[in-house]
Design a protein around this motif. Structure first.
Motif, PDB file in Angstrom:
ATOM      1  N   PHE A  94     -11.493   2.636  -3.821  1.00  0.00           N
ATOM      2  CA  PHE A  94     -10.113   3.100  -4.036  1.00  0.00           C
ATOM      3  C   PHE A  94      -9.210   2.643  -2.904  1.00  0.00           C
ATOM      4  N   CYS A  95      -9.676   2.778  -1.651  1.00  0.00           N
ATOM      5  CA  CYS A  95      -8.848   2.403  -0.507  1.00  0.00           C
ATOM      6  C   CYS A  95      -8.557   0.912  -0.499  1.00  0.00           C
ATOM      7  N   TRP A  96      -9.557   0.093  -0.788  1.00  0.00           N
ATOM      8  CA  TRP A  96      -9.308  -1.349  -0.849  1.00  0.00           C
ATOM      9  C   TRP A  96      -8.247  -1.671  -1.895  1.00  0.00           C
ATOM     10  N   GLN A  97      -8.392  -1.093  -3.086  1.00  0.00           N
ATOM     11  CA  GLN A  97      -7.440  -1.382  -4.152  1.00  0.00           C
ATOM     12  C   GLN A  97      -6.041  -0.909  -3.771  1.00  0.00           C
ATOM     13  N   ALA A  98      -5.959   0.276  -3.173  1.00  0.00           N
ATOM     14  CA  ALA A  98      -4.657   0.837  -2.805  1.00  0.00           C
ATOM     15  C   ALA A  98      -3.987   0.014  -1.713  1.00  0.00           C
ATOM     16  N   VAL A  99      -4.738  -0.356  -0.698  1.00  0.00           N
ATOM     17  CA  VAL A  99      -4.160  -1.115   0.421  1.00  0.00           C
ATOM     18  C   VAL A  99      -3.737  -2.508  -0.019  1.00  0.00           C
ATOM     19  N   GLU A 100      -4.598  -3.166  -0.786  1.00  0.00           N
ATOM     20  CA  GLU A 100      -4.326  -4.554  -1.148  1.00  0.00           C
ATOM     21  C   GLU A 100      -3.271  -4.702  -2.235  1.00  0.00           C
ATOM     22  N   SER A 101      -2.907  -3.588  -2.884  1.00  0.00           N
ATOM     23  CA  SER A 101      -1.875  -3.654  -3.917  1.00  0.00           C
ATOM     24  C   SER A 101      -0.537  -3.084  -3.453  1.00  0.00           C
ATOM     25  N   LEU A 102      -0.446  -2.649  -2.207  1.00  0.00           N
ATOM     26  CA  LEU A 102       0.810  -2.089  -1.710  1.00  0.00           C
ATOM     27  C   LEU A 102       1.921  -3.138  -1.756  1.00  0.00           C
ATOM     28  N   GLU A 103       3.038  -2.764  -2.351  1.00  0.00           N
ATOM     29  CA  GLU A 103       4.218  -3.624  -2.368  1.00  0.00           C
ATOM     30  C   GLU A 103       5.368  -2.993  -1.589  1.00  0.00           C
ATOM     31  N   ARG A 104       5.550  -1.698  -1.808  1.00  0.00           N
ATOM     32  CA  ARG A 104       6.498  -0.924  -0.998  1.00  0.00           C
ATOM     33  C   ARG A 104       5.754   0.302  -0.487  1.00  0.00           C
ATOM     34  N   SER A 105       6.077   0.710   0.721  1.00  0.00           N
ATOM     35  CA  SER A 105       5.330   1.819   1.299  1.00  0.00           C
ATOM     36  C   SER A 105       6.250   2.627   2.205  1.00  0.00           C
ATOM     37  N   HIS A 106       5.657   3.557   2.919  1.00  0.00           N
ATOM     38  CA  HIS A 106       6.392   4.357   3.898  1.00  0.00           C
ATOM     39  C   HIS A 106       5.456   4.565   5.089  1.00  0.00           C
ATOM     40  N   PRO A 107       5.987   4.954   6.243  1.00  0.00           N
ATOM     41  CA  PRO A 107       5.184   4.929   7.471  1.00  0.00           C
ATOM     42  C   PRO A 107       3.885   5.721   7.430  1.00  0.00           C
ATOM     43  N   TYR A 108       3.883   6.928   6.870  1.00  0.00           N
ATOM     44  CA  TYR A 108       2.637   7.698   6.895  1.00  0.00           C
ATOM     45  C   TYR A 108       1.561   7.057   6.015  1.00  0.00           C
ATOM     46  N   GLU A 109       1.976   6.436   4.922  1.00  0.00           N
ATOM     47  CA  GLU A 109       1.001   5.737   4.086  1.00  0.00           C
ATOM     48  C   GLU A 109       0.448   4.516   4.821  1.00  0.00           C
ATOM     49  N   VAL A 110       1.317   3.824   5.558  1.00  0.00           N
ATOM     50  CA  VAL A 110       0.847   2.677   6.350  1.00  0.00           C
ATOM     51  C   VAL A 110      -0.136   3.144   7.424  1.00  0.00           C
ATOM     52  N   GLU A 111       0.162   4.256   8.084  1.00  0.00           N
ATOM     53  CA  GLU A 111      -0.760   4.792   9.083  1.00  0.00           C
ATOM     54  C   GLU A 111      -2.123   5.093   8.457  1.00  0.00           C
ATOM     55  N   ALA A 112      -2.128   5.640   7.235  1.00  0.00           N
ATOM     56  CA  ALA A 112      -3.380   5.929   6.548  1.00  0.00           C
ATOM     57  C   ALA A 112      -4.135   4.637   6.226  1.00  0.00           C
ATOM     58  N   ALA A 113      -3.397   3.604   5.838  1.00  0.00           N
ATOM     59  CA  ALA A 113      -4.016   2.312   5.558  1.00  0.00           C
ATOM     60  C   ALA A 113      -4.657   1.741   6.819  1.00  0.00           C
ATOM     61  N   VAL A 114      -3.962   1.838   7.949  1.00  0.00           N
ATOM     62  CA  VAL A 114      -4.502   1.337   9.212  1.00  0.00           C
ATOM     63  C   VAL A 114      -5.763   2.110   9.598  1.00  0.00           C
ATOM     64  N   ALA A 115      -5.744   3.427   9.406  1.00  0.00           N
ATOM     65  CA  ALA A 115      -6.921   4.239   9.727  1.00  0.00           C
ATOM     66  C   ALA A 115      -8.134   3.773   8.931  1.00  0.00           C
ATOM     67  N   PHE A 116      -7.912   3.354   7.686  1.00  0.00           N
ATOM     68  CA  PHE A 116      -9.003   2.820   6.876  1.00  0.00           C
ATOM     69  C   PHE A 116      -9.417   1.431   7.367  1.00  0.00           C
ATOM     70  N   LEU A 117      -8.446   0.542   7.540  1.00  0.00           N
ATOM     71  CA  LEU A 117      -8.760  -0.848   7.878  1.00  0.00           C
ATOM     72  C   LEU A 117      -9.409  -0.978   9.249  1.00  0.00           C
ATOM     73  N   ASP A 118      -9.037  -0.139  10.187  1.00  0.00           N
ATOM     74  CA  ASP A 118      -9.598  -0.246  11.532  1.00  0.00           C
ATOM     75  C   ASP A 118     -11.106   0.001  11.561  1.00  0.00           C
ATOM     76  N   SER A 119     -11.635   0.669  10.537  1.00  0.00           N
ATOM     77  CA  SER A 119     -13.069   0.978  10.533  1.00  0.00           C
ATOM     78  C   SER A 119     -13.785   0.499   9.277  1.00  0.00           C
ATOM     79  N   ALA A 120     -13.100  -0.193   8.389  1.00  0.00           N
ATOM     80  CA  ALA A 120     -13.744  -0.690   7.168  1.00  0.00           C
ATOM     81  C   ALA A 120     -14.871  -1.654   7.526  1.00  0.00           C
ATOM     82  N   PRO A 121     -16.015  -1.563   6.868  1.00  0.00           N
ATOM     83  CA  PRO A 121     -17.161  -2.408   7.236  1.00  0.00           C
ATOM     84  C   PRO A 121     -16.910  -3.901   7.055  1.00  0.00           C
ATOM     85  N   ASP A 122     -16.169  -4.305   6.039  1.00  0.00           N
ATOM     86  CA  ASP A 122     -15.899  -5.717   5.799  1.00  0.00           C
ATOM     87  C   ASP A 122     -14.749  -6.147   6.711  1.00  0.00           C
TER      88      ASP A 122
END
Length: 314
Positions: free
Chosen positions: A169-197
């Motif tokens: 779900f996180c991969w799909q959500a992050v990679e499909s973002l077109e417009r966002s807001h700061p707290y959602e971006v922070e959540a995306a970074v929290a995922f990407l900083d520790s994603a295994p791939d």
């Protein structure tokens, strides 16, 4: 006189240093949990008292409630409380074992059909909550709630069946973002900083960084904040800065900003410390207790960010 445990503490920092001023603020205003967290991070305090204080918020279903996340009041477990609890456990090196297994069982029980977490579970209905987190009957999965939890579990090499679909779900959500807001971006970074791939994470972060700059989601010049838009629903002047996205120098979000932009951001953060020693809450304040409880949290985060970048806090 017998020597006490206090004699083993490190020397008290200079009285007017940022750390000393913040310490006084914490002892004056913080909950017991944040008092122990401060002691752990800045006074070599042990982890056990942090865990003990966190247990006061834990429910029989494995989740957490009772206002652990200050903007959600009442006893019921919520995903945002669980995310907060995992951050605490991660901060003291205790994010694993049976405690986290129970959290994962709770997360499984409240997940949406796509395996993600809702921002607010309907069980919050009837208890006070911030107006900017409305309760709905059938909430969708949200990157805002799911990304930080999945990131923390991967960071601590926790493996649970719940993680597989939640990670997808996180991969799909992050990679499909077109417009966002700061707290959602922070959540995306929290995922990407520790994603295994890591290769995929770096590519997704590069794309996300371009989106942040194109949509002006980071205030790059603190001296001219009026030049930057505030996201819909945010409080007036609720801007986000480079340090909000890249809380440590090794975050993938650090590459989004120049050295000068990060330096200005950290200068602004350091200057935000108020006369009472605490840092201000920038988001919308809706009741006295949540605002009071949030300031020590923001203060701890500010100190940790400044220290992570090598700034002198005392």
């Amino acid at each position: 006189m017998a020597e006490t445990g206090a004699s083993a503490l490190p020397p008290t920092p200079p009285a007017r240093s940022p750390l000393a001023r913040a310490e006084r603020f914490v002892w004056l205003t913080a909950r017991v949990l944040e008092q122990h967290l401060f002691a752990h991070h800045f006074r070599d305090g042990p982890a056990d008292p942090v865990e003990t204080a966190l247990d006061a918020y834990r429910n029989d279903d494995g989740g957490y409630g009772h206002g652990l996340e200050p903007d959600l009041r009442g006893p019921v477990s919520q995903p945002l409380h669980a995310a907060h609890a995992l951050r605490v456990l991660d901060a003291v090196g205790r994010c694993g074992g049976l405690r986290v297994e129970r959290v994962c069982r709770y997360l499984t029980s409240v997940s949406t059909a796509d395996g993600a977490l809702p921002a607010i579970h309907p069980s919050q209905r009837g208890y006070p909550a911030a107006p900017f987190v409305p309760v709905v009957d059938d909430p969708p999965g949200a990157l805002l709630a799911t990304g930080p939890v999945v990131g923390l579990l991967h960071r601590n090499e926790v493996w649970h069946a719940w993680l597989f679909r939640a990670t997808d779900f996180c991969w799909q959500a992050v990679e499909s973002l077109e417009r966002s807001h700061p707290y959602e971006v922070e959540a995306a970074v929290a995922f990407l900083d520790s994603a295994p791939d890591r290769t995929r994470a770096e590519a997704a972060a590069d794309r996300l960084g371009r989106l942040v700059r194109e949509q002006r989601l980071a205030a790059l010049d603190p001296d001219h904040l009026d030049a930057y838009p505030v996201a819909a629903g945010y409080a007036p002047r609720e801007h986000h800065f480079p340090h909000d996205y890249a809380r440590t120098p090794d975050s993938l979000a650090r590459a989004w900003f120049t050295d000068d932009e990060v330096a200005r951001s950290l200068d602004f953060l350091a200057a935000e410390q108020e006369e009472d020693g605490g840092w201000p809450v920038r988001w919308r304040q809706w009741a006295p207790a949540p605002a009071l409880e949030a300031r020590p949290l923001v203060t701890l985060e500010a100190l940790r960010t400044l220290r992570a970048y090598g700034r002198d806090i005392g």
